[in-house]
Design an enzyme around this catalytic site. Sequence first.
Site, PDB file in Angstrom:
ATOM      1  CG  ASP A   9     -22.402 -51.555 -46.562  1.00 51.04           C
ATOM      2  OD1 ASP A   9     -22.589 -52.210 -47.602  1.00 51.04           O
ATOM      3  OD2 ASP A   9     -21.974 -50.382 -46.566  1.00 51.04           O
ATOM      4  CG  ASP A  11     -18.133 -50.865 -51.230  1.00 45.40           C
ATOM      5  OD1 ASP A  11     -16.943 -51.142 -51.314  1.00 45.40           O
ATOM      6  OD2 ASP A  11     -19.009 -51.375 -51.971  1.00 45.40           O
ATOM      7  CB  THR A  17     -14.177 -49.303 -51.238  1.00 51.77           C
ATOM      8  OG1 THR A  17     -15.112 -49.807 -50.281  1.00 51.77           O
ATOM      9  CG2 THR A  17     -12.969 -50.209 -51.297  1.00 51.77           C
ATOM     10  CE  LYS A  45     -20.938 -42.366 -49.083  1.00 49.93           C
ATOM     11  NZ  LYS A  45     -20.630 -41.654 -47.826  1.00 49.93           N
ATOM     12  N   GLY A  46     -24.658 -47.618 -51.364  1.00 46.67           N
ATOM     13  CA  GLY A  46     -25.501 -48.796 -51.143  1.00 46.67           C
ATOM     14  C   GLY A  46     -26.317 -49.191 -52.362  1.00 46.67           C
ATOM     15  CB  VAL A  47     -27.455 -47.223 -55.207  1.00 47.92           C
ATOM     16  CG1 VAL A  47     -28.178 -47.384 -56.522  1.00 47.92           C
ATOM     17  CG2 VAL A  47     -28.314 -46.456 -54.203  1.00 47.92           C
ATOM     18  NE  ARG A  49     -20.388 -52.810 -61.109  1.00 47.34           N
ATOM     19  CZ  ARG A  49     -19.782 -53.968 -61.378  1.00 47.34           C
ATOM     20  NH1 ARG A  49     -19.589 -54.336 -62.629  1.00 47.34           N
ATOM     21  NH2 ARG A  49     -19.351 -54.745 -60.406  1.00 47.34           N
ATOM     22  CB  SER A 114     -21.599 -55.932 -49.670  1.00 42.45           C
ATOM     23  OG  SER A 114     -21.139 -55.100 -50.710  1.00 42.45           O
ATOM     24  CB  SER A 116     -19.801 -54.375 -53.758  1.00 42.02           C
ATOM     25  OG  SER A 116     -18.714 -54.559 -54.634  1.00 42.02           O
ATOM     26  CE  LYS A 117     -23.944 -57.827 -60.065  1.00 45.34           C
ATOM     27  NZ  LYS A 117     -24.475 -57.926 -61.397  1.00 45.34           N
ATOM     28  CG  ASN A 118     -15.951 -55.314 -57.786  1.00 44.08           C
ATOM     29  OD1 ASN A 118     -15.533 -56.106 -58.628  1.00 44.08           O
ATOM     30  ND2 ASN A 118     -16.544 -54.185 -58.113  1.00 44.08           N
ATOM     31  CE  LYS A 145     -26.853 -53.341 -48.634  1.00 45.55           C
ATOM     32  NZ  LYS A 145     -25.512 -52.907 -48.190  1.00 45.55           N
ATOM     33  CD  GLU A 169     -25.794 -50.396 -45.284  1.00 42.59           C
ATOM     34  OE1 GLU A 169     -25.249 -49.331 -45.632  1.00 42.59           O
ATOM     35  OE2 GLU A 169     -25.891 -51.370 -46.050  1.00 42.59           O
ATOM     36  CG  ASP A 170     -21.454 -46.462 -45.896  1.00 41.20           C
ATOM     37  OD1 ASP A 170     -22.069 -47.474 -46.301  1.00 41.20           O
ATOM     38  OD2 ASP A 170     -20.726 -45.769 -46.635  1.00 41.20           O
TER      39      ASP A 170
HETATM   40  C1  BG6 Z   1     -22.187 -50.556 -52.727  1.00 38.56           C
HETATM   41  C2  BG6 Z   1     -21.569 -49.181 -52.863  1.00 38.56           C
HETATM   42  O1  BG6 Z   1     -21.641 -51.188 -51.620  1.00 38.56           O
HETATM   43  O2  BG6 Z   1     -21.899 -51.348 -53.889  1.00 38.56           O
HETATM   44  C3  BG6 Z   1     -21.996 -48.520 -54.174  1.00 38.56           C
HETATM   45  O3  BG6 Z   1     -21.995 -48.381 -51.771  1.00 38.56           O
HETATM   46  C4  BG6 Z   1     -21.672 -49.447 -55.331  1.00 38.56           C
HETATM   47  O4  BG6 Z   1     -21.308 -47.296 -54.300  1.00 38.56           O
HETATM   48  C5  BG6 Z   1     -22.358 -50.787 -55.112  1.00 38.56           C
HETATM   49  O5  BG6 Z   1     -22.111 -48.875 -56.562  1.00 38.56           O
HETATM   50  C6  BG6 Z   1     -22.078 -51.781 -56.250  1.00 38.56           C
HETATM   51  O6  BG6 Z   1     -20.722 -52.081 -56.248  1.00 38.56           O
HETATM   52  P1  BG6 Z   1     -19.947 -52.814 -57.413  1.00 38.56           P
HETATM   53  O7  BG6 Z   1     -18.584 -53.071 -56.827  1.00 38.56           O
HETATM   54  O8  BG6 Z   1     -20.689 -54.082 -57.715  1.00 38.56           O
HETATM   55  O9  BG6 Z   1     -19.924 -51.901 -58.584  1.00 38.56           O
HETATM   56 MG    MG Z   2     -21.729 -48.835 -47.872  1.00 37.37          MG
END
Ligand code: BG6
Ligand code: MG
Length: 218
Positions: A9, A11, A17, A45-47, A49, A114, A116-118, A145, A169-170
């Site tokens: 994972d 973040d 982050t 966390k892991g959820v 946006r 992950s 995250s889209k970032n 997730k 995973e955290d």
């Molecule tokens: C997960 C984080 O990895 O990515 C969440 O644990 C976050 O906190 C999710 O909301 C979506 O991330 P992003 O960067 O697409 O907003």
């Molecule tokens: Mg995480």
Amino acid sequence: MKKKCFIFDLDGVIVDTAKYHFQAWRALANDLGIDFTLEQNEQLKGVSRVRSLEKILNWGGVTLGPDEFQHKMNQKNDNYLDYIADMDTSELLPDVDRVLKFLTQNDQFIALGSASKNARPILDKTKITPLFDAIVDGNDVTKAKPNPEVFLKAAKLTKTKPKNCIVFEDSLAGIQAANSAGMLSIGIGNAEILKEAQFNFEDFRSLPNQFLNQLIKN
Ligand code: BG6
Ligand code: MG
């Protein structure tokens, strides 16, 4: 010997982050007059946006129209992007580089899983993109997730069977995703919150190469 796939994972596992996501969500929630605690943050966390904003609005009993909802999501992400703008290798969590190096030296697959889209720009900023054999992030999945889609995709890309995958995973949602994918789950962080994981470590400093070696061999 069969290669294993080690899925990380991002973040809160590779980079610190999680604190920036928390700060950005708290600013947004407070703006809307909604209280936002660390305990609630744990549930984000892991959820994804979009799901995170839905949860916050639900906690505060606030309803937004579609335009305003989109605007708030953008606002949160802009704020988050400000936090990570100057990110560099110093933001890698302790011993992440040692673990990645050890797995590379032992010719194992390394993947990212992950929400995250970032994720991609963060891997670039911290200069670890070339270490990954597969990258699956929030842009590549339709089910968040605890759905196992993100990890199963990483397994497929590296042509590794789920039973030969190990997930770090955290988040509870992430541990549940790994478990339902039929992978070995390793909680990084608070063992009480991540008690559904098969193994738990406070952080990578307490996870020795010897343990990684056993995972590779078993
Ligand atoms: C997960 C984080 O990895 O990515 C969440 O644990 C976050 O906190 C999710 O909301 C979506 O991330 P992003 O960067 O697409 O907003
Ligand atoms: Mg995480």
